[in-house]
Structure formats: structure tokens, C-alpha cells
Design an enzyme around this catalytic site. Structure first.
Site, PDB file in Angstrom:
ATOM      1  CB  THR A 154     -58.030 -54.158  26.496  1.00 18.91           C
ATOM      2  OG1 THR A 154     -59.086 -54.007  27.458  1.00 18.91           O
ATOM      3  CG2 THR A 154     -56.796 -54.710  27.194  1.00 18.91           C
ATOM      4  CG  ASP A 188     -66.220 -41.018  31.110  1.00 19.88           C
ATOM      5  OD1 ASP A 188     -67.372 -41.167  31.582  1.00 19.88           O
ATOM      6  OD2 ASP A 188     -65.340 -41.881  31.194  1.00 19.88           O
ATOM      7  CG  ASP A 217     -65.244 -39.422  34.501  1.00 25.78           C
ATOM      8  OD1 ASP A 217     -65.450 -40.123  35.508  1.00 25.78           O
ATOM      9  OD2 ASP A 217     -64.262 -39.568  33.755  1.00 25.78           O
TER      10      ASP A 217
HETATM   11  C1  PRP Z   1     -68.639 -45.576  29.035  1.00 27.89           C
HETATM   12  C2  PRP Z   1     -70.086 -45.465  28.568  1.00 27.89           C
HETATM   13  C3  PRP Z   1     -70.382 -46.852  28.062  1.00 27.89           C
HETATM   14  C4  PRP Z   1     -69.049 -47.290  27.500  1.00 27.89           C
HETATM   15  C5  PRP Z   1     -69.086 -47.090  26.013  1.00 27.89           C
HETATM   16  O1  PRP Z   1     -68.587 -46.118  30.298  1.00 27.89           O
HETATM   17  O2  PRP Z   1     -70.981 -45.049  29.548  1.00 27.89           O
HETATM   18  O3  PRP Z   1     -70.813 -47.750  29.079  1.00 27.89           O
HETATM   19  O4  PRP Z   1     -68.039 -46.452  28.086  1.00 27.89           O
HETATM   20  O5  PRP Z   1     -67.920 -47.595  25.437  1.00 27.89           O
HETATM   21  P1  PRP Z   1     -67.901 -48.869  24.487  1.00 27.89           P
HETATM   22  O6  PRP Z   1     -69.062 -48.765  23.545  1.00 27.89           O
HETATM   23  O7  PRP Z   1     -66.574 -48.717  23.776  1.00 27.89           O
HETATM   24  O8  PRP Z   1     -67.958 -50.096  25.345  1.00 27.89           O
HETATM   25  P2  PRP Z   1     -67.198 -46.261  31.116  1.00 27.89           P
HETATM   26  O9  PRP Z   1     -66.490 -47.508  30.722  1.00 27.89           O
HETATM   27  O10 PRP Z   1     -66.437 -44.972  31.000  1.00 27.89           O
HETATM   28  O11 PRP Z   1     -67.705 -46.502  32.583  1.00 27.89           O
HETATM   29  P3  PRP Z   1     -68.452 -45.478  33.575  1.00 27.89           P
HETATM   30  O12 PRP Z   1     -69.881 -45.320  33.064  1.00 27.89           O
HETATM   31  O13 PRP Z   1     -68.398 -46.205  34.878  1.00 27.89           O
HETATM   32  O14 PRP Z   1     -67.697 -44.173  33.559  1.00 27.89           O
END
Ligand code: PRP
Length: 210
Positions: A108, A200, A203
Site C-alpha cells: 500500500t 533503501d 537497508d
Molecule cells: C523508508 C525511509 C522513510 C520512508 C520514506 O523507510 O527511511 O522512512 O521509507 O517513504 P515515504 O515518504 O513514502 O513514507 P522504510 O519504510 O523502508 O523503513 P526502514 O527505515 O525501517 O527501512
């Protein structure tokens, strides 16, 4: 894009971003360069902090000095925001740190929350949200809303790489928030990854790509 977006343009930031974008940069180097790049941004992000005067006694005489007026609360969004905390704490050792755990559902693309822990008196503090990636903007908007519900009034967002979609969402939903980024990238792909981006960030910081 509104007045509340500042793209910090500096040759050293551009150089370091290039290391972070490079897919061959290993996690160990990625972490140290992320920290250095965040330090370069932190100087600009803290430029408008208010100060009050106080007397200071030098070895020779009494003169006027300064101290920060507001308390500072750093709020990394887990996980990737953790890679930016130490750089801020080095120049703001008196800051307190709150944590927000959010991950983006891969289907989503909506943020899912799993952890919150904050110091008191958010209403009297300057709150600085840290997250290297601002993609759809869903995560950072959820973080800002959550902090506002708990009284935060002065909020800054610091991110390295943003997509236009995320900046639009954040400026529309929270026009009072000051946003600092190092670069505005071209677009999001269908999976919500920033292009050209750096992959990412979480990661790459923690070595969990595979
Ligand atoms: C990534 C990043 C942000 C988010 C950005 O985190 O660090 O928090 O996605 O995406 P958005 O602007 O579309 O919300 P992720 O969800 O990969 O989590 P992680 O940091 O635990 O890898």
C-alpha cells in the site's frame, strides 16, 4: 514549491551524496558518509535557533554571552533516521531524542507505526525530525501529525533526498513545517522508490539488503 523548503546547496554535500548514491559503497562507508553529510546540513538547519544573552566571566572580565533559548528534541524515524542522530548530537549535545518507529507497507506504501517514545514538553521545544528519504511523504506526514497531537509547535524536517511527490504532500498538509533537504530527485517509481535515489537507506545503513 513553497518558501518552507530549503535545498542546501554545497559542494561537499554534493560530493558526499554521490558516494551515498553509488551502489558499490559498502554499509561501513555509507554510515560514516551519511554522518558527515548530516553534519554539513546540521549547521544550516540550526542557523535560525533563537538565543538569549547571559553573562560570562572570561579570565579577564565579564562580558555578554549567549545560550540557546529553546530546548531541542531530535526525532529520528526508525530505522534510517538513526543514521543522522549522532551528527546532530555532536553540535547539540544538550538535545533530547524521541523515537518514532514507522515502516512503509510494501503493497500500500502507507506508513505503519510500531514505536513511539518522547521526552516531555514537546510544546516548548524545537523538534527536528530526521529521515534520509522523503518518498511519498506518508511517513514524515504521519510523524509530524503525531508530534503535533502531542503539542509540538515548532517542527523542522531534515531529509537528504526527496521526491517532488513527497515534498508536495508535506507542504500541503503541514505548511508550517520547515523542510531541509540536500537534493530534490526526479520522481518515484511504481514501487515508491526515489529515482535516481540511493536505494533503501535503512537497508544500506544496516546491511539488510539481502
Ligand atoms: C523508508 C525511509 C522513510 C520512508 C520514506 O523507510 O527511511 O522512512 O521509507 O517513504 P515515504 O515518504 O513514502 O513514507 P522504510 O519504510 O523502508 O523503513 P526502514 O527505515 O525501517 O527501512
Amino acid at each position: 514549491m513553497g518558501n518552507n523548503l530549503l535545498i542546501i546547496n554545497h559542494p561537499l554535500i554534493k560530493r558526499d551524496l554521490t558516494y551515498l548514491r553509488d551502489k558499490n559503497t559498502p554499509s561501513s562507508l555509507f554510515r560514516s558518509i551519511l554522518k558527515r553529510l548530516t553534519s554539513l546540513m546540521a549547521f544550516e538547519v540550526t542557523k535560525d535557533l533563537a538565543t538569549t544573552t547571559k553573562e560570562v566571566e572570561t579570565p579577564l572580565e565579564v562580558t555578554e554571552g549567549h545560550e540557546l533559548k529553546d530546548e531541542i528534541v531530535l526525532v529520528p524515524i526508525l530505522r534510517a533516521g538513526l543514521g543522522m542522530v549522532d551528527a546532530f548530537l555532536e553540535i547539540l549535545p544538550e538535545a533530547r531524542v524521541g523515537h518514532i518507529g514507522l515502516y512503509r507497507d510494501e503493497e500500500t506504501l502507507k506508513p505503519v507505526d510500531y514505536y513511539f517514545k518522547f521526552p516531555k514538553n514537546l510544546d516548548k521545544s524545537v523538534v527536528i525530525i530526521l529521515d534520509p528519504m522523503l518518498a511519498t511523504g506518508g511517513s514524515v506526514c504521519a510523524a509530524v501529525s503525531y508530534l503535533k497531537e502531542r503539542g509540538a509547535k515548532k517542527i523542522k524536517v531534515v531529509s537528504l533526498i526527496a521526491a517532488p511527490e513527497g515534498i508536495n504532500k508535506l507542504t500541503n498538509e503541514h505548511p508550517d513545517v520547515q523542510i531541509y533537504i540536500a537534493v530534490l530527485d526526479r520522481q518515484l517509481n511504481q514501487k515508491g522508490f526515489i529515482l535516481p535515489g540511493l536505494g533503501d537507506a535503512g537497508d544500506r545503513i544496516f546491511g539488510t539488503e539481502n
